[in-house]
Write a protein that holds these residues in place. Structure first.
Motif, PDB file in Angstrom:
ATOM      1  N   GLU A 196       0.820  -1.204   0.000  1.00 44.27           N
ATOM      2  CA  GLU A 196       0.000   0.000   0.000  1.00 44.27           C
ATOM      3  C   GLU A 196       0.858   1.260   0.000  1.00 44.27           C
ATOM      4  OE1 GLU A 196      -2.473  -0.374   3.406  1.00 44.27           O
ATOM      5  OE2 GLU A 196      -4.023  -1.522   2.378  1.00 44.27           O
ATOM      6  N   LEU A 197       1.934   1.249   0.781  1.00 42.11           N
ATOM      7  CA  LEU A 197       2.806   2.414   0.857  1.00 42.11           C
ATOM      8  C   LEU A 197       3.507   2.643  -0.480  1.00 42.11           C
ATOM      9  CD1 LEU A 197       4.017   4.719   2.416  1.00 42.11           C
ATOM     10  CD2 LEU A 197       5.695   3.139   3.387  1.00 42.11           C
ATOM     11  N   TYR A 198       3.916   1.565  -1.131  1.00 41.61           N
ATOM     12  CA  TYR A 198       4.570   1.702  -2.436  1.00 41.61           C
ATOM     13  C   TYR A 198       3.618   2.330  -3.455  1.00 41.61           C
ATOM     14  CZ  TYR A 198       6.579   0.522  -6.962  1.00 41.61           C
ATOM     15  OH  TYR A 198       7.054   0.595  -8.243  1.00 41.61           O
ATOM     16  N   VAL A 199       2.368   1.897  -3.466  1.00 38.74           N
ATOM     17  CA  VAL A 199       1.374   2.456  -4.384  1.00 38.74           C
ATOM     18  C   VAL A 199       1.180   3.941  -4.112  1.00 38.74           C
ATOM     19  CG1 VAL A 199      -1.069   2.431  -5.037  1.00 38.74           C
ATOM     20  CG2 VAL A 199       0.174   0.279  -4.792  1.00 38.74           C
ATOM     21  N   ALA A 200       1.093   4.306  -2.830  1.00 42.10           N
ATOM     22  CA  ALA A 200       0.905   5.712  -2.471  1.00 42.10           C
ATOM     23  C   ALA A 200       2.104   6.555  -2.897  1.00 42.10           C
ATOM     24  CB  ALA A 200       0.674   5.841  -0.968  1.00 42.10           C
ATOM     25  N   LEU A 201       3.304   6.047  -2.677  1.00 41.62           N
ATOM     26  CA  LEU A 201       4.516   6.779  -3.067  1.00 41.62           C
ATOM     27  C   LEU A 201       4.615   6.916  -4.576  1.00 41.62           C
ATOM     28  CD1 LEU A 201       7.089   5.229  -0.568  1.00 41.62           C
ATOM     29  CD2 LEU A 201       6.121   7.539  -0.506  1.00 41.62           C
ATOM     30  N   ARG A 202       4.279   5.859  -5.299  1.00 43.23           N
ATOM     31  CA  ARG A 202       4.311   5.911  -6.766  1.00 43.23           C
ATOM     32  C   ARG A 202       3.299   6.928  -7.295  1.00 43.23           C
ATOM     33  NH1 ARG A 202       2.127   0.717  -9.458  1.00 43.23           N
ATOM     34  NH2 ARG A 202       0.202   1.809  -8.933  1.00 43.23           N
ATOM     35  N   GLU A 203       2.108   6.943  -6.711  1.00 48.40           N
ATOM     36  CA  GLU A 203       1.090   7.911  -7.120  1.00 48.40           C
ATOM     37  C   GLU A 203       1.548   9.335  -6.839  1.00 48.40           C
ATOM     38  OE1 GLU A 203      -1.679   7.672  -8.738  1.00 48.40           O
ATOM     39  OE2 GLU A 203      -1.823   5.496  -8.875  1.00 48.40           O
ATOM     40  N   ALA A 204       2.137   9.551  -5.653  1.00 47.29           N
ATOM     41  CA  ALA A 204       2.588  10.890  -5.291  1.00 47.29           C
ATOM     42  C   ALA A 204       3.716  11.357  -6.207  1.00 47.29           C
ATOM     43  CB  ALA A 204       3.050  10.907  -3.833  1.00 47.29           C
ATOM     44  N   LEU A 205       4.653  10.466  -6.511  1.00 49.35           N
ATOM     45  CA  LEU A 205       5.762  10.818  -7.399  1.00 49.35           C
ATOM     46  C   LEU A 205       5.247  11.156  -8.790  1.00 49.35           C
ATOM     47  CD1 LEU A 205       8.786  11.069  -7.969  1.00 49.35           C
ATOM     48  CD2 LEU A 205       8.824   8.595  -8.412  1.00 49.35           C
ATOM     49  N   GLY A 206       4.337  10.325  -9.316  1.00 43.78           N
ATOM     50  CA  GLY A 206       3.763  10.610 -10.625  1.00 43.78           C
ATOM     51  C   GLY A 206       3.012  11.929 -10.646  1.00 43.78           C
ATOM     52  N   SER A 239       7.609  14.120   1.915  1.00 46.61           N
ATOM     53  CA  SER A 239       7.157  15.424   1.434  1.00 46.61           C
ATOM     54  C   SER A 239       7.351  15.512  -0.075  1.00 46.61           C
ATOM     55  CB  SER A 239       7.958  16.534   2.130  1.00 46.61           C
ATOM     56  OG  SER A 239       7.669  17.791   1.548  1.00 46.61           O
ATOM     57  N   PHE A 240       6.289  15.942  -0.776  1.00 44.15           N
ATOM     58  CA  PHE A 240       6.337  16.109  -2.230  1.00 44.15           C
ATOM     59  C   PHE A 240       5.936  17.545  -2.573  1.00 44.15           C
ATOM     60  CE2 PHE A 240       5.775  11.663  -1.448  1.00 44.15           C
ATOM     61  CZ  PHE A 240       6.452  11.006  -2.464  1.00 44.15           C
ATOM     62  N   GLU A 241       6.834  18.288  -3.185  1.00 40.59           N
ATOM     63  CA  GLU A 241       6.563  19.686  -3.546  1.00 40.59           C
ATOM     64  C   GLU A 241       6.813  19.890  -5.039  1.00 40.59           C
ATOM     65  OE1 GLU A 241       8.654  22.498  -1.034  1.00 40.59           O
ATOM     66  OE2 GLU A 241       8.922  20.949   0.496  1.00 40.59           O
ATOM     67  N   ASN A 242       5.971  20.712  -5.650  1.00 43.72           N
ATOM     68  CA  ASN A 242       6.203  21.079  -7.049  1.00 43.72           C
ATOM     69  C   ASN A 242       5.734  22.512  -7.307  1.00 43.72           C
ATOM     70  OD1 ASN A 242       3.416  20.853  -7.161  1.00 43.72           O
ATOM     71  ND2 ASN A 242       3.379  19.275  -8.727  1.00 43.72           N
ATOM     72  N   PRO A 243       6.206  23.110  -8.389  1.00 49.38           N
ATOM     73  CA  PRO A 243       5.792  24.485  -8.705  1.00 49.38           C
ATOM     74  C   PRO A 243       4.360  24.536  -9.226  1.00 49.38           C
ATOM     75  CG  PRO A 243       7.261  23.646 -10.403  1.00 49.38           C
ATOM     76  CD  PRO A 243       7.233  22.617  -9.318  1.00 49.38           C
ATOM     77  N   GLY A 244       3.696  25.641  -8.934  1.00 52.49           N
ATOM     78  CA  GLY A 244       2.319  25.816  -9.399  1.00 52.49           C
ATOM     79  C   GLY A 244       1.315  25.454  -8.325  1.00 52.49           C
ATOM     80  N   THR A 245       0.051  25.707  -8.615  1.00 55.47           N
ATOM     81  CA  THR A 245      -1.034  25.352  -7.704  1.00 55.47           C
ATOM     82  C   THR A 245      -1.944  24.340  -8.389  1.00 55.47           C
ATOM     83  OG1 THR A 245      -2.354  27.208  -8.530  1.00 55.47           O
ATOM     84  CG2 THR A 245      -1.036  27.595  -6.552  1.00 55.47           C
ATOM     85  N   MET A 246      -2.632  23.520  -7.586  1.00 58.10           N
ATOM     86  CA  MET A 246      -3.536  22.533  -8.163  1.00 58.10           C
ATOM     87  C   MET A 246      -4.708  23.225  -8.853  1.00 58.10           C
ATOM     88  SD  MET A 246      -3.745  19.203  -5.683  1.00 58.10           S
ATOM     89  CE  MET A 246      -4.561  19.992  -4.313  1.00 58.10           C
ATOM     90  N   LYS A 247      -5.149  22.634  -9.956  1.00 60.10           N
ATOM     91  CA  LYS A 247      -6.262  23.206 -10.713  1.00 60.10           C
ATOM     92  C   LYS A 247      -7.612  22.665 -10.245  1.00 60.10           C
ATOM     93  CE  LYS A 247      -5.619  24.016 -15.093  1.00 60.10           C
ATOM     94  NZ  LYS A 247      -5.337  23.800 -16.540  1.00 60.10           N
ATOM     95  N   LYS A 251      -6.881  10.070  -3.754  1.00 60.87           N
ATOM     96  CA  LYS A 251      -7.676   9.240  -2.843  1.00 60.87           C
ATOM     97  C   LYS A 251      -6.846   8.076  -2.312  1.00 60.87           C
ATOM     98  CE  LYS A 251     -12.140   6.863  -2.529  1.00 60.87           C
ATOM     99  NZ  LYS A 251     -13.379   6.492  -3.252  1.00 60.87           N
ATOM    100  N   GLU A 252      -6.045   7.450  -3.181  1.00 57.93           N
ATOM    101  CA  GLU A 252      -5.217   6.332  -2.744  1.00 57.93           C
ATOM    102  C   GLU A 252      -4.178   6.793  -1.724  1.00 57.93           C
ATOM    103  OE1 GLU A 252      -3.563   4.434  -6.155  1.00 57.93           O
ATOM    104  OE2 GLU A 252      -5.439   3.486  -6.745  1.00 57.93           O
ATOM    105  N   ILE A 253      -3.586   7.967  -1.961  1.00 57.62           N
ATOM    106  CA  ILE A 253      -2.613   8.520  -1.017  1.00 57.62           C
ATOM    107  C   ILE A 253      -3.285   8.780   0.336  1.00 57.62           C
ATOM    108  CG2 ILE A 253      -1.138  10.507  -0.524  1.00 57.62           C
ATOM    109  CD1 ILE A 253      -0.801  10.770  -3.614  1.00 57.62           C
ATOM    110  N   PHE A 254      -4.438   9.436   0.301  1.00 53.80           N
ATOM    111  CA  PHE A 254      -5.146   9.796   1.531  1.00 53.80           C
ATOM    112  C   PHE A 254      -5.535   8.554   2.332  1.00 53.80           C
ATOM    113  CE2 PHE A 254      -9.005  10.791   3.940  1.00 53.80           C
ATOM    114  CZ  PHE A 254      -8.568  11.884   4.674  1.00 53.80           C
ATOM    115  N   ASN A 255      -5.997   7.510   1.634  1.00 51.40           N
ATOM    116  CA  ASN A 255      -6.435   6.295   2.322  1.00 51.40           C
ATOM    117  C   ASN A 255      -5.297   5.644   3.107  1.00 51.40           C
ATOM    118  OD1 ASN A 255      -9.039   6.591   1.388  1.00 51.40           O
ATOM    119  ND2 ASN A 255      -8.799   5.158  -0.324  1.00 51.40           N
TER     120      ASN A 255
END
Length: 244
Positions: free
Chosen positions: A154-164, A189-197, A234-238
């Motif tokens: 589960e953690l691997y899936v969440a990390l992969r989703e966050a990285l993508g 922690s995952f940071e990127n430029p810009g704001t979510m749409k 949703k997968e990350i949050f779960n």
């Protein structure tokens, strides 16, 4: 505001850029991943330029005598570092593993401009950092007795989703910040430029996606790294909620 109002920002066609501005090893690795997923397409047998055109790395400029031109997405995804920063001088990618002794600044680092990572484009960064994140799952967390040990799958899936997500949805025209992924003792922690749409609520409940980089999403979908279903948040949050 103007950029966020646009449906797509990575389809910009670049004049005076050629296949020579792309990293050959990245092209071949990308080919191999797609060949493994869909052998019937015979991607390995295609000439590089034919393959890149089929993928959308190069597209026809209908306003300039139908010339084939490199897309901004193609440059970011497969480009040589020098070629990328000539277009986007502020371009920077960084991964830090700070889960280490207090006297150390970090345990592991991946960064653009580092001689150990000569052409750190988005494709190479994703591939390298995903493996490093996967390796951290087996490292001990500083958890107290009330915390539940996280499921590695589960953690691997969440990390992969966050990285993508952090790569796909970044605003690469924003010069005020960069992509930074940090492994801390108690969290990632995952940071990127810009704001979510989309709103935070929409991101964490899922079902809605409003990307700014549609070509990049296509690259990741073809690698099997993105579904474009708005389910990543949703997968990350779960996983976070389940494990306190």
């Amino acid at each position: 505001f103007i950029r966020n109002a646009q449906d797509n920002t990575d389809d910009q066609l670049l004049s005076n850029y050629t296949i020579e501005d792309l990293d050959t090893s990245s092209i071949l690795e990308f080919k191999n991943i797609l060949h493994t997923r869909v052998p019937s397409k015979n991607y390995l047998q295609k000439e590089n330029m034919d393959f890149l055109t089929e993928m959308g790395v190069f597209q026809i400029d209908r306003d300039d005598h139908r010339k084939l031109k490199l897309t901004l997405a193609g440059l970011l995804f497969l480009g040589k570092y020098d070629a990328i920063i000539q277009k986007l001088p502020h371009f920077h990618l960084e991964y830090l593993n700070k889960r280490c002794d207090s006297f150390m600044r970090w345990k592991d680092r991946v960064s653009t401009g580092d001689l150990d990572y000569e052409n750190l484009n988005l494709f190479q960064f994703y591939k390298i950092v995903l493996e490093k994140l996967k390796a951290t799952i087996d490292e001990p967390f500083e958890l107290d007795e009330r915390c539940v040990r996280k499921s590695p799958t589960e953690l691997y899936v969440a990390l992969r989703e966050a990285l993508g997500n952090v790569i796909i949805h970044a605003d690469y025209l924003d010069s005020d910040s960069s992509i930074l992924i940090t492994v801390e003792p108690l969290f990632y922690s995952f940071e990127n430029p810009g704001t979510m749409k989309i709103s935070k609520e929409q991101f964490f409940t899922g079902g809605k996606s409003n990307p700014r980089n549609n070509i990049l999403i296509t690259f990741f979908r073809r690698m099997g790294a993105s579904e474009r279903a708005g389910s990543g948040g949703k997968e990350i949050f779960n996983v976070v909620e389940k494990n306190n």
